[in-house]
Design a protein around this motif. Structure first.
Motif, PDB file in Angstrom:
ATOM      1  N   TYR A  79       0.852  -1.190   0.000  1.00 32.83           N
ATOM      2  CA  TYR A  79       0.000   0.000   0.000  1.00 32.83           C
ATOM      3  C   TYR A  79       0.885   1.235   0.000  1.00 32.83           C
ATOM      4  O   TYR A  79       2.072   1.168   0.316  1.00 32.83           O
ATOM      5  N   PHE A 121       4.281  13.997  11.791  1.00 33.83           N
ATOM      6  CA  PHE A 121       4.999  12.723  11.950  1.00 33.83           C
ATOM      7  C   PHE A 121       6.457  12.919  11.525  1.00 33.83           C
ATOM      8  O   PHE A 121       6.780  12.932  10.352  1.00 33.83           O
ATOM      9  N   MET A 181       8.707   4.255  15.923  1.00 37.39           N
ATOM     10  CA  MET A 181       7.598   3.407  15.482  1.00 37.39           C
ATOM     11  C   MET A 181       8.154   2.118  14.869  1.00 37.39           C
ATOM     12  O   MET A 181       7.680   1.020  15.138  1.00 37.39           O
ATOM     13  N   ARG A 208       9.428  -0.611  17.341  1.00 38.44           N
ATOM     14  CA  ARG A 208       8.300  -1.413  17.863  1.00 38.44           C
ATOM     15  C   ARG A 208       7.751  -2.345  16.784  1.00 38.44           C
ATOM     16  O   ARG A 208       7.422  -3.499  17.034  1.00 38.44           O
ATOM     17  N   ALA A 209       7.652  -1.799  15.575  1.00 41.33           N
ATOM     18  CA  ALA A 209       7.090  -2.584  14.469  1.00 41.33           C
ATOM     19  C   ALA A 209       7.940  -3.826  14.188  1.00 41.33           C
ATOM     20  O   ALA A 209       7.409  -4.903  13.941  1.00 41.33           O
ATOM     21  N   PHE A 268       4.730   7.177   2.112  1.00 43.66           N
ATOM     22  CA  PHE A 268       5.136   5.827   2.472  1.00 43.66           C
ATOM     23  C   PHE A 268       4.742   4.858   1.367  1.00 43.66           C
ATOM     24  O   PHE A 268       3.678   5.006   0.743  1.00 43.66           O
ATOM     25  N   LEU A 327      -2.577  -6.950  11.216  1.00 43.51           N
ATOM     26  CA  LEU A 327      -1.670  -5.797  11.274  1.00 43.51           C
ATOM     27  C   LEU A 327      -2.192  -4.646  10.416  1.00 43.51           C
ATOM     28  O   LEU A 327      -2.174  -3.482  10.833  1.00 43.51           O
ATOM     29  N   ASP A 372      -4.147   3.955  12.002  1.00 41.28           N
ATOM     30  CA  ASP A 372      -3.065   4.745  12.584  1.00 41.28           C
ATOM     31  C   ASP A 372      -3.212   6.212  12.165  1.00 41.28           C
ATOM     32  O   ASP A 372      -3.185   6.529  10.964  1.00 41.28           O
ATOM     33  N   HIS A 409      -0.786   8.649   9.554  1.00 39.76           N
ATOM     34  CA  HIS A 409      -0.779   8.775   8.084  1.00 39.76           C
ATOM     35  C   HIS A 409      -2.204   8.721   7.550  1.00 39.76           C
ATOM     36  O   HIS A 409      -3.148   8.431   8.275  1.00 39.76           O
ATOM     37  N   MET A 411      11.424  -5.560   9.042  1.00 37.53           N
ATOM     38  CA  MET A 411      10.898  -4.418   8.279  1.00 37.53           C
ATOM     39  C   MET A 411      12.087  -3.572   7.819  1.00 37.53           C
ATOM     40  O   MET A 411      12.617  -2.756   8.576  1.00 37.53           O
TER      41      MET A 411
HETATM   42  C1  FMN Z   1       3.469   3.789   7.561  1.00 39.25           C
HETATM   43  C2  FMN Z   1       3.300   2.905   8.761  1.00 39.25           C
HETATM   44  C3  FMN Z   1       3.806   1.608   8.750  1.00 39.25           C
HETATM   45  C4  FMN Z   1       3.667   0.769   9.853  1.00 39.25           C
HETATM   46  N1  FMN Z   1       4.196  -0.496   9.801  1.00 39.25           N
HETATM   47  C5  FMN Z   1       4.064  -1.303  10.884  1.00 39.25           C
HETATM   48  C6  FMN Z   1       4.595  -2.632  10.865  1.00 39.25           C
HETATM   49  O1  FMN Z   1       5.160  -3.105   9.882  1.00 39.25           O
HETATM   50  N2  FMN Z   1       4.434  -3.386  11.983  1.00 39.25           N
HETATM   51  C7  FMN Z   1       3.810  -2.921  13.121  1.00 39.25           C
HETATM   52  O2  FMN Z   1       3.694  -3.659  14.111  1.00 39.25           O
HETATM   53  N3  FMN Z   1       3.327  -1.657  13.152  1.00 39.25           N
HETATM   54  C8  FMN Z   1       3.434  -0.859  12.079  1.00 39.25           C
HETATM   55  N4  FMN Z   1       2.929   0.425  12.130  1.00 39.25           N
HETATM   56  C9  FMN Z   1       2.338   0.886  13.401  1.00 39.25           C
HETATM   57  C10 FMN Z   1       0.886   0.437  13.533  1.00 39.25           C
HETATM   58  O3  FMN Z   1       0.060   1.301  12.791  1.00 39.25           O
HETATM   59  C11 FMN Z   1       0.453   0.462  15.027  1.00 39.25           C
HETATM   60  O4  FMN Z   1       0.784   1.681  15.596  1.00 39.25           O
HETATM   61  C12 FMN Z   1       1.143  -0.648  15.818  1.00 39.25           C
HETATM   62  O5  FMN Z   1       0.822  -1.889  15.230  1.00 39.25           O
HETATM   63  C13 FMN Z   1       0.728  -0.669  17.288  1.00 39.25           C
HETATM   64  O6  FMN Z   1      -0.661  -0.797  17.355  1.00 39.25           O
HETATM   65  P1  FMN Z   1      -1.431  -0.990  18.739  1.00 39.25           P
HETATM   66  O7  FMN Z   1      -0.918   0.089  19.654  1.00 39.25           O
HETATM   67  O8  FMN Z   1      -2.887  -0.872  18.403  1.00 39.25           O
HETATM   68  O9  FMN Z   1      -1.075  -2.370  19.220  1.00 39.25           O
HETATM   69  C14 FMN Z   1       3.023   1.261  11.016  1.00 39.25           C
HETATM   70  C15 FMN Z   1       2.519   2.573  11.033  1.00 39.25           C
HETATM   71  C16 FMN Z   1       2.652   3.384   9.928  1.00 39.25           C
HETATM   72  C17 FMN Z   1       2.110   4.790   9.975  1.00 39.25           C
END
Ligand code: FMN
Length: 141
Positions: free
Chosen positions: A6, A14, A22, A25-26, A46, A60, A67, A70, A91
Protein backbone atom coordinates in the motif's frame (compact mmCIF):
# COMPACT_ATOMS: atom_id res chain seq x y z
CA UNK A 1 2.17 -16.61 1.88
CA UNK A 2 0.38 -13.34 1.48
CA UNK A 3 1.75 -10.03 0.21
CA UNK A 4 0.18 -6.64 0.69
CA UNK A 5 1.51 -3.40 -0.76
CA UNK A 6 0.00 0.00 0.00
CA UNK A 7 0.98 3.61 -0.19
CA UNK A 8 0.02 6.43 2.16
CA UNK A 9 0.87 9.98 3.09
CA UNK A 10 2.49 10.83 6.44
CA UNK A 11 0.83 13.47 8.57
CA UNK A 12 2.84 16.65 8.78
CA UNK A 13 3.48 16.19 12.49
CA UNK A 14 5.00 12.72 11.95
CA UNK A 15 8.74 13.38 12.19
CA UNK A 16 11.54 11.11 11.11
CA UNK A 17 12.62 10.49 14.70
CA UNK A 18 9.12 9.22 15.49
CA UNK A 19 9.17 7.03 12.41
CA UNK A 20 12.33 5.39 13.74
CA UNK A 21 10.79 4.69 17.15
CA UNK A 22 7.60 3.41 15.48
CA UNK A 23 9.83 1.12 13.39
CA UNK A 24 11.64 -0.35 16.32
CA UNK A 25 8.30 -1.41 17.86
CA UNK A 26 7.09 -2.58 14.47
CA UNK A 27 10.15 -4.80 13.98
CA UNK A 28 9.50 -6.54 17.33
CA UNK A 29 5.86 -7.08 16.47
CA UNK A 30 6.62 -8.32 12.97
CA UNK A 31 9.34 -10.71 14.14
CA UNK A 32 6.92 -12.24 16.66
CA UNK A 33 4.21 -12.67 14.05
CA UNK A 34 6.25 -13.98 11.12
CA UNK A 35 5.86 -10.76 9.17
CA UNK A 36 8.59 -9.35 6.93
CA UNK A 37 8.67 -6.54 4.43
CA UNK A 38 9.95 -3.14 3.47
CA UNK A 39 8.95 0.44 4.17
CA UNK A 40 10.07 3.23 1.86
CA UNK A 41 9.74 6.87 2.84
CA UNK A 42 10.24 9.90 0.66
CA UNK A 43 8.70 13.37 0.60
CA UNK A 44 6.12 12.39 3.22
CA UNK A 45 5.06 9.37 1.18
CA UNK A 46 5.14 5.83 2.47
CA UNK A 47 5.22 2.72 0.33
CA UNK A 48 5.13 -0.51 2.32
CA UNK A 49 5.29 -4.20 1.50
CA UNK A 50 3.99 -6.60 4.17
CA UNK A 51 4.61 -10.34 3.80
CA UNK A 52 3.34 -13.21 5.96
CA UNK A 53 0.38 -15.40 6.79
CA UNK A 54 -2.87 -13.91 5.50
CA UNK A 55 -4.47 -13.63 8.95
CA UNK A 56 -1.42 -11.93 10.42
CA UNK A 57 -1.21 -9.44 7.55
CA UNK A 58 -4.92 -8.64 7.84
CA UNK A 59 -4.67 -8.11 11.60
CA UNK A 60 -1.67 -5.80 11.27
CA UNK A 61 -3.13 -3.91 8.34
CA UNK A 62 -6.28 -3.14 10.33
CA UNK A 63 -4.05 -1.40 12.89
CA UNK A 64 -2.09 0.40 10.19
CA UNK A 65 -5.34 1.59 8.56
CA UNK A 66 -6.42 3.15 11.85
CA UNK A 67 -3.07 4.75 12.58
CA UNK A 68 -3.62 8.52 12.78
CA UNK A 69 -0.01 9.23 11.77
CA UNK A 70 -0.78 8.77 8.08
CA UNK A 71 -3.70 9.11 5.67
CA UNK A 72 -4.80 8.58 2.05
CA UNK A 73 -4.00 4.87 2.21
CA UNK A 74 -4.29 3.10 -1.15
CA UNK A 75 -3.87 -0.67 -1.47
CA UNK A 76 -1.84 -1.54 -4.55
CA UNK A 77 -1.41 -5.27 -4.16
CA UNK A 78 -3.16 -7.74 -1.82
CA UNK A 79 -2.77 -11.35 -2.88
CA UNK A 80 -1.31 -14.77 -2.34
CA UNK A 81 2.33 -14.88 -3.37
CA UNK A 82 4.84 -17.66 -4.06
CA UNK A 83 7.82 -15.87 -2.65
CA UNK A 84 8.81 -14.00 0.46
CA UNK A 85 11.16 -11.28 -0.76
CA UNK A 86 12.47 -9.82 2.50
CA UNK A 87 13.29 -13.05 4.31
CA UNK A 88 15.98 -11.42 6.45
CA UNK A 89 14.15 -8.22 7.36
CA UNK A 90 11.33 -7.85 9.89
CA UNK A 91 10.90 -4.42 8.28
CA UNK A 92 13.60 -3.01 6.03
CA UNK A 93 13.44 0.78 6.06
CA UNK A 94 14.82 3.30 3.62
CA UNK A 95 14.57 7.05 3.79
CA UNK A 96 15.82 8.58 0.57
CA UNK A 97 16.25 11.98 2.15
CA UNK A 98 18.94 10.73 4.52
CA UNK A 99 21.26 9.51 1.81
CA UNK A 100 24.12 11.28 0.12
CA UNK A 101 24.81 11.91 -3.50
CA UNK A 102 26.42 8.51 -4.08
CA UNK A 103 23.10 6.81 -3.54
CA UNK A 104 21.38 9.24 -5.84
CA UNK A 105 21.90 7.44 -9.12
CA UNK A 106 20.88 4.10 -7.73
CA UNK A 107 17.72 5.63 -6.42
CA UNK A 108 16.73 7.66 -9.41
CA UNK A 109 14.85 4.84 -11.05
CA UNK A 110 12.92 4.10 -7.87
CA UNK A 111 12.23 7.77 -7.28
CA UNK A 112 10.81 8.14 -10.77
CA UNK A 113 8.63 5.14 -10.15
CA UNK A 114 7.26 6.59 -6.94
CA UNK A 115 6.57 10.06 -8.16
CA UNK A 116 5.57 9.60 -11.77
CA UNK A 117 4.51 6.07 -12.42
CA UNK A 118 0.85 5.24 -12.70
CA UNK A 119 1.77 1.80 -11.35
CA UNK A 120 1.22 3.06 -7.83
CA UNK A 121 -1.99 4.89 -8.39
CA UNK A 122 -3.98 1.74 -8.98
CA UNK A 123 -3.92 -1.96 -8.21
CA UNK A 124 -0.88 -3.50 -9.82
CA UNK A 125 0.83 -6.86 -9.87
CA UNK A 126 4.04 -5.05 -10.79
CA UNK A 127 4.36 -3.90 -7.18
CA UNK A 128 6.10 -7.11 -6.12
CA UNK A 129 8.55 -6.88 -9.02
CA UNK A 130 9.22 -3.33 -7.92
CA UNK A 131 10.06 -4.42 -4.36
CA UNK A 132 12.26 -7.18 -5.72
CA UNK A 133 14.26 -4.47 -7.52
CA UNK A 134 14.30 -2.32 -4.39
CA UNK A 135 15.75 -5.22 -2.43
CA UNK A 136 18.53 -5.73 -4.96
CA UNK A 137 19.36 -2.05 -5.25
CA UNK A 138 19.01 -0.80 -1.69
CA UNK A 139 19.54 -3.78 0.55
CA UNK A 140 22.10 -5.90 -1.30
CA UNK A 141 24.79 -7.08 1.09
C1 FMN B 1 3.47 3.79 7.56
C2 FMN B 1 3.30 2.91 8.76
C3 FMN B 1 3.81 1.61 8.75
C4 FMN B 1 3.67 0.77 9.85
N1 FMN B 1 4.20 -0.50 9.80
C5 FMN B 1 4.06 -1.30 10.88
C6 FMN B 1 4.60 -2.63 10.86
O1 FMN B 1 5.16 -3.11 9.88
N2 FMN B 1 4.43 -3.39 11.98
C7 FMN B 1 3.81 -2.92 13.12
O2 FMN B 1 3.69 -3.66 14.11
N3 FMN B 1 3.33 -1.66 13.15
C8 FMN B 1 3.43 -0.86 12.08
N4 FMN B 1 2.93 0.43 12.13
C9 FMN B 1 2.34 0.89 13.40
C10 FMN B 1 0.89 0.44 13.53
O3 FMN B 1 0.06 1.30 12.79
C11 FMN B 1 0.45 0.46 15.03
O4 FMN B 1 0.78 1.68 15.60
C12 FMN B 1 1.14 -0.65 15.82
O5 FMN B 1 0.82 -1.89 15.23
C13 FMN B 1 0.73 -0.67 17.29
O6 FMN B 1 -0.66 -0.80 17.36
P1 FMN B 1 -1.43 -0.99 18.74
O7 FMN B 1 -0.92 0.09 19.65
O8 FMN B 1 -2.89 -0.87 18.40
O9 FMN B 1 -1.07 -2.37 19.22
C14 FMN B 1 3.02 1.26 11.02
C15 FMN B 1 2.52 2.57 11.03
C16 FMN B 1 2.65 3.38 9.93
C17 FMN B 1 2.11 4.79 9.97
Amino acid sequence: MHSLVYRSVANESFELSEIYSMLSRAKDYNAKHGITGCLLYHNSQFLQLLEGEKEEIERLFQKILQDPRHHSIVVIENDESDVRLFTAWSMAFYDYGQNGLSAHFKLRQIDTFLSESSIFSKKSTLALQFFSNVKDILFAV
